[in-house]
Scaffold this motif. Structure first.
Motif, PDB file in Angstrom:
ATOM      1  N   SER A   8      -6.113  11.381 -10.546  1.00  0.00           N
ATOM      2  CA  SER A   8      -5.239  11.983  -9.543  1.00  0.00           C
ATOM      3  C   SER A   8      -4.144  11.012  -9.089  1.00  0.00           C
ATOM      4  O   SER A   8      -3.133  11.425  -8.525  1.00  0.00           O
ATOM      5  CB  SER A   8      -6.057  12.450  -8.330  1.00  0.00           C
ATOM      6  N   LYS A   9      -4.354   9.730  -9.329  1.00  0.00           N
ATOM      7  CA  LYS A   9      -3.356   8.728  -8.931  1.00  0.00           C
ATOM      8  C   LYS A   9      -2.162   8.680  -9.886  1.00  0.00           C
ATOM      9  O   LYS A   9      -1.116   8.145  -9.550  1.00  0.00           O
ATOM     10  CB  LYS A   9      -4.006   7.339  -8.880  1.00  0.00           C
ATOM     11  N   THR A  11       0.597  10.045 -10.864  1.00  0.00           N
ATOM     12  CA  THR A  11       1.645  10.977 -10.472  1.00  0.00           C
ATOM     13  C   THR A  11       2.964  10.556 -11.125  1.00  0.00           C
ATOM     14  O   THR A  11       3.076   9.441 -11.660  1.00  0.00           O
ATOM     15  CB  THR A  11       1.800  10.968  -8.948  1.00  0.00           C
ATOM     16  N   PRO A  12       3.995  11.405 -11.082  1.00  0.00           N
ATOM     17  CA  PRO A  12       5.292  11.008 -11.643  1.00  0.00           C
ATOM     18  C   PRO A  12       5.843   9.718 -11.027  1.00  0.00           C
ATOM     19  O   PRO A  12       6.413   8.883 -11.744  1.00  0.00           O
ATOM     20  CB  PRO A  12       6.187  12.212 -11.318  1.00  0.00           C
ATOM     21  N   SER A  13       5.682   9.528  -9.717  1.00  0.00           N
ATOM     22  CA  SER A  13       6.182   8.302  -9.091  1.00  0.00           C
ATOM     23  C   SER A  13       5.381   7.086  -9.555  1.00  0.00           C
ATOM     24  O   SER A  13       5.939   5.996  -9.766  1.00  0.00           O
ATOM     25  CB  SER A  13       6.115   8.427  -7.569  1.00  0.00           C
ATOM     26  N   TYR A  14       4.066   7.261  -9.746  1.00  0.00           N
ATOM     27  CA  TYR A  14       3.208   6.183 -10.248  1.00  0.00           C
ATOM     28  C   TYR A  14       3.661   5.787 -11.663  1.00  0.00           C
ATOM     29  O   TYR A  14       3.761   4.598 -12.002  1.00  0.00           O
ATOM     30  CB  TYR A  14       1.760   6.673 -10.254  1.00  0.00           C
ATOM     31  N   ILE A  44       4.604  11.505 -18.549  1.00  0.00           N
ATOM     32  CA  ILE A  44       4.156  12.631 -17.716  1.00  0.00           C
ATOM     33  C   ILE A  44       3.497  13.691 -18.603  1.00  0.00           C
ATOM     34  O   ILE A  44       2.433  14.225 -18.265  1.00  0.00           O
ATOM     35  CB  ILE A  44       5.344  13.235 -16.934  1.00  0.00           C
ATOM     36  N   SER A  48      -0.567  14.646 -18.253  1.00  0.00           N
ATOM     37  CA  SER A  48      -0.644  15.805 -17.376  1.00  0.00           C
ATOM     38  C   SER A  48      -1.709  16.806 -17.788  1.00  0.00           C
ATOM     39  O   SER A  48      -1.981  17.750 -17.058  1.00  0.00           O
ATOM     40  CB  SER A  48       0.724  16.515 -17.337  1.00  0.00           C
TER      41      SER A  48
END
Length: 423
Positions: A8-9, A11-14, A44, A48
């Motif tokens: 879950s960590k 993410t696109p920003s990660y 991503i 995903s």
């Protein structure tokens, strides 16, 4: 990112943060242009997707656990196939493929086990959800483990057989097969590892199936050779010629005492693609009062030839693949004949593969049926109600009507037909 246990960590920003970090770590002087946006988009896509766990029914009678870390240490076929798949698919999906194929291979028998064994199983997967990738992965691992003859039963038609041959050239052989059975251009997995000199008795040509003319050009197969791949149709002439060749030309074929030739040194893996089509004996075998089968029963032709091929080996594994397993699971579990041996009931295991999270099947397309109607369907259609007024329960074309209904003008200010004329 692959080492991150909490998905879950990711993410696109990660991902963007990690790309910037990698760009800084590998910066050069002079600088080399880097498309960070493309790297982020690619990652991503790769991170995903999700993959559920396969579920399994199994019977380990006579089976020995054998698939240890030590046996997987120097696997070359699987390593290059995994790298090939990772170039195209999400890491999570490839990890799921690795886990599922390891489970299936572990339920088969150790090809190095010298005494006779017979394992028969069924793999159930959603339509167009990756069954071919799964059995290609299984074939790669089986070749690494020591299976020497790999037969893929690939449908009933030349074009489907040829298509399967091409998929296995990309995912297993690493080269295009030519008319004279020599290695052609390197493709697929060849870019991710060394040439493993794998043999193919069939080619990608429409007429590249096994035949009498082809059989004359092949001599016996010794246990020391690289694996041999046969991609064949479920067709009487093809299977008959393959059976003859195995029983007469394979190096270690010996008399069984009952008229058969037995292959004792070469372990067989048979993959039955669309195992519910043509493979099942549709004749009804009679059982005696004591529950034993009538051994003189004559199965249907394709079923008989498939079973005779299996019955010619003292060490064999059969794995059927299908999205519709009902015909296979209703094969009588005690079915057998003297000539063909046991029927194709998946007595060792049945595995139900999970679909990846990006799989679009009937439930995703049309929704799930609930007491209030279908829910979660894609917006594939919209109702056009110019033919009907639900409040008045009237219209020139009611939703439910008899085939003799004649559309007429009904006061809804909409056109109708009368006497064959638009009014």
């Amino acid at each position: 990112m692959k080492a991150e246990k909490d998905s879950s960590k990711i993410t696109p920003s990660y991902i963007a943060e990690k790309v910037k970090l990698a760009a800084a770590m590998f910066a050069t002087d002079p600088p080399v242009p880097l498309d960070e946006a493309k790297a982020v988009a690619t990652l991503i896509q790769r991170f995903s997707h999700r993959m559920g766990k396969a579920t399994t029914l199994k019977d380990n009678t006579g089976h020995f656990d054998w698939l240890t870390a030590a046996r997987k240490k120097d696997w070359h076929y699987w390593r290059r196939y995994r790298d090939y798949q990772e170039s195209k698919l999400s890491d999570v999906v490839v990890d799921g493929l690795d886990e599922a194929t390891e489970d299936i291979l572990g339920l088969l028998e150790d090809p190095l086990r010298a005494d006779p064994w017979d394992r028969r199983g069924l793999v159930v997967g959603h339509v167009q959800s990756g069954k071919t990738s799964n059995y290609t992965g299984l074939i790669n691992k089986a070749a690494d483990a020591g299976y020497k003859i790999i037969i893929v039963l690939a449908g009933m038609h030349n074009n489907l057989r040829s298509q399967t041959q091409m998929r296995l050239e990309e995912g297993f052989l690493g080269y295009e097969t030519t008319a004279d059975r020599d290695a052609g251009a390197a493709i697929g997995v060849a870019a991710f590892g060394e040439d493993l000199k794998t043999n193919s008795a069939t080619t990608r040509a429409e007429n590249g199936d096994f035949s009498k003319a082809i059989a004359k050009h092949f001599h016996g197969i010794s246990p020391e050779e690289r694996p041999w791949l046969f991609v064949v149709k479920k067709q009487k002439t093809v299977l008959t010629e393959l059976l003859k060749w195995i029983q007469t030309r394979v190096a270690d074929a010996t008399d069984s005492g009952d008229g058969r030739k037995l292959v004792t040194k070469l372990p067989l893996l048979m993959i039955d693609d669309e195992a519910d089509n043509a493979s099942v004996d549709t004749g009804e075998q009679v059982f005696n009062d004591d529950g034993t089968p009538d051994e003189e029963h004559q199965p249907k032709t394709i079923n008989s030839l498939i079973r005779q091929l299996l019955h010619s080996f003292t060490r064999k594994a059969y794995v059927g693949y299908t999205a519709t397993p009902f015909a296979n699971i209703y094969i009588h579990h005690k079915g057998a004949t003297a000539k063909e041996g046991p029927d194709l009931f998946p007595k060792a295991f049945i595995i139900n593969l999970a679909a990846p999270s990006n799989y679009v099947g009937p439930a995703r397309m049309f929704g799930k049926l609930t007491k209030d109607g279908r829910e979660g369907a894609l917006p594939l259609a919209r109702s056009i109600l110019d033919h009907y007024d639900p409040e008045a329960d009237a219209g020139w074309m009611p939703p439910k009507h008899k085939k003799t209904h004649v559309p007429v003008h009904n006061g809804l200010n909409r056109p109708g037909f009368r006497g064959g004329r638009l009014v």
